[in-house]
Design a protein around this motif. Structure first.
Motif, short mmCIF file in Angstrom:
data_model
loop_
_atom_site.label_atom_id
_atom_site.label_comp_id
_atom_site.label_asym_id
_atom_site.label_seq_id
_atom_site.Cartn_x
_atom_site.Cartn_y
_atom_site.Cartn_z
N GLY A 182 43.10 50.79 40.91
CA GLY A 182 41.73 51.11 40.51
C GLY A 182 41.03 49.96 39.81
O GLY A 182 39.83 49.73 39.99
N GLY A 183 41.79 49.20 39.04
CA GLY A 183 41.22 48.08 38.28
C GLY A 183 40.75 46.93 39.16
O GLY A 183 40.01 46.06 38.71
N SER A 184 41.16 46.92 40.42
CA SER A 184 40.70 45.86 41.32
C SER A 184 39.21 46.07 41.65
O SER A 184 38.54 45.16 42.10
CB SER A 184 41.53 45.81 42.59
N TYR A 185 38.74 47.29 41.42
CA TYR A 185 37.30 47.56 41.54
C TYR A 185 36.65 47.42 40.15
O TYR A 185 35.69 46.69 39.97
CB TYR A 185 37.05 48.99 42.03
N LYS A 186 37.27 48.12 39.20
CA LYS A 186 36.65 48.24 37.87
C LYS A 186 36.52 46.89 37.17
O LYS A 186 35.55 46.65 36.46
CB LYS A 186 37.53 49.19 37.05
N TYR A 187 37.51 46.03 37.34
CA TYR A 187 37.52 44.77 36.58
C TYR A 187 37.34 43.54 37.45
O TYR A 187 37.63 42.42 37.03
CB TYR A 187 38.83 44.65 35.79
N SER A 188 36.86 43.72 38.68
CA SER A 188 36.80 42.57 39.59
C SER A 188 35.93 41.44 39.03
O SER A 188 36.33 40.27 39.08
CB SER A 188 36.30 43.00 40.98
N GLU A 189 34.78 41.78 38.47
CA GLU A 189 33.89 40.72 38.02
C GLU A 189 34.48 39.91 36.88
O GLU A 189 34.44 38.68 36.88
CB GLU A 189 32.55 41.33 37.60
#
Ligand code: ATP
Ligand code: PAU
Length: 445
Positions: free
Chosen positions: A188-195
């Motif tokens: 999930g964090g690959s979306y949430k924290y990508s930036e």
């Protein structure tokens, strides 16, 4: 367990009692003491110990497991878990990749992959080992692990509980990164924290779907790491409790993968590219930690698990004998089966705080409740899809004896010995491993 009626189960554990009811044998206590001492360490001592252990006993089974594994024609050659790190080898767990074309590129460019889940961040990254680890230490593996210059490519495993530390760590180890490089990412964090990841590291992000990563990871580990999977036998002595179950590449599929993270994903896997998430449950590792932190003074997962290993759930759970005065023979329910988890904790109608229960007993009951539930669910999905092997993954397992014993018992009990429960050395790293290998992830930039 305890609410489904099954009469005359054929193969339970030798004495037919649920796993949580026999006291820990004295020999095993030594292992637990060792674990207690180590649990103060910042790393994951229990898992690392197993990852690096060379003493697990390998057995062949009538179900098609072979030893050593014969690689299929197009399979990647075997990777090998290294028992004891040699000089200059990392202290954290790693495997050496075979010296072959598929991995040659990792000699020159680093690859980093992160799986950012609901609770933990897992990292898998490549490195090159300079020193000369004697080939004899890779005995039994007829592959070359060193390139002509004597160097070997390692895949390293590490976990984090917070993103800032992960980023600081990656800045430290990934010194040769350039702006065009990619970080492989899943969870999930690959979306949430990508930036934030791209900004902090100055690289692009290549995302692999979480389920695809799990399958890639488990496929790679099962088909290339001979000593990856094992069964757990609580009644055996010492290291014999763990038995390797290497499997021939052409016999791996189909199987059920039950990944126990914060929540649970259940996947029916027919091949590396054909799989389906057939079920899921919110009662997973996050539930154990969340309820454990509400109900006990434990400050972290290790403390909670250690408490559970010392507890006696019979002080908080209602057993069949608490209700029937003995066994419920007509249904084949033993006297010591849990009838209601934590049912002795009910304080309604009593003076407030009159009844107190020990935190370790509550922790044990909680661990059994979660594990029994997962075991039964896994069995039901396994049966529904007629699968004979269930692999359990996810960081919840932690190769903990109570957890594995409960899961194995449930599978064996309900399936009458027809389905096998299997564990994986790199249990918590399936997703990170899969995204590490994926060449076709989606680029974010
Ligand atoms: N040191 C630890 N710290 C926190 N949780 C731990 C630790 N060791 C084991 N766990 C267990 O592992 C679980 C997380 O497992 P895992 O890392 O596989 O899942 P996740 O990727 O964080 O979650 P999800 O896949 O559901 O997004 C926790 O909920 C907890 O039960
Ligand atoms: C949401 C995910 C996939 C995130 O990893 C996992 O936590 C999970 O599978 N939870 C269970 C969700 C369900 O009830 O199906």
């Amino acid at each position: 367990m305890g609410h489904t009626s099954v009469t005359s189960p054929r193969r339970i554990s030798p004495r037919g009692s649920p796993p949580h009811l026999r006291r820990t044998p004295p020999k095993f206590r030594k292992v637990l003491v060792l674990k207690e001492k180590r649990s103060a360490e910042p790393e994951n001592p229990v898992m690392d110990e197993l990852l690096l252990s060379s003493k697990l006993k390998r057995v062949d089974s009538a179900t098609g497991c072979v030893s050593p594994r014969v690689p299929a024609g197009d399979a990647l050659p075997s990777a090998v878990s290294v028992p004891r790190p040699a000089q200059k080898a990392p202290k954290t767990p790693y495997v050496i990749l075979p010296a072959c074309d598929a991995f040659e590129k990792f000699r020159k460019i680093s690859r980093v992959s992160v799986d950012i889940g609901g609770t933990l961040i897992k990292v898998v990254y490549s490195s090159v080992m300079d020193d000369e680890l004697p080939e004899e230490s890779l005995n039994g593996h007829a592959r070359k692990y060193a390139y002509e210059d004597g160097k070997r490519v390692l895949v390293n495993f590490k976990k984090f509980t917070d993103l800032d530390r992960l980023i600081a760590f990656l800045k430290e180890i990934w010194t040769d990164r350039k702006s065009g490089d990619v970080i492989h990412c899943t969870g999930g964090g690959s979306y949430k924290y990508s930036e934030i990841i791209m900004k902090e590291l100055g690289v692009r992000l290549q995302r692999t779907d979480e389920m695809r990563s799990l399958i890639f990871g488990v496929n790679f580990l099962l088909s290339t790491n001979v000593d990856e999977s094992f069964t757990y036998h609580h009644d055996a002595i010492g290291i014999n409790k763990f038995q390797y179950r290497p499997i021939a590449a052409d016999l791996i599929y189909p199987f059920l993968l039950v990944n126990i993270g914060t929540g649970i994903s259940i996947l029916k896997v027919d091949s590396p590219t054909s799989y389906e998430r057939v079920g899921g449950s919110s009662m997973g590792g996050g539930t154990f930690m969340g309820l454990g932190s509400l109900l006990t003074p434990a400050q972290n997962f290790d403390e909670l698990l250690e408490m559970a290993n010392r507890g006696d759930h019979r002080n908080v759970d209602k057993l069949v004998c608490d209700i029937y005065g003995g066994a419920y023979d007509e249904l084949g329910l033993k006297a010591d089966l849990i009838a209601g988890s934590m049912a002795k904790c009910n304080r309604f109608g009593e003076a407030p705080m009159k009844q107190t229960h020990k935190p370790e007993d509550i922790a044990k009951s909680l661990l059994l409740m979660v594990s029994n539930n997962i075991g039964q669910m896994a069995y039901l999905y396994g049966t529904r899809y007629n699968l004979k092997r269930i692999y359990f993954g996810g960081y919840f397992i932690r190769q903990d004896p109570i957890t594995m014993r409960t899961l194995s018992f449930a599978i064996n009990y309900w399936s009458k010995g027809e389905i096998e429960a299997l564990y994986l050395k790199h249990e918590g790293y399936l997703g990170a491993m899969g995204s590490f290998l994926d060449e076709d992830g989606k680029l974010d930039d």
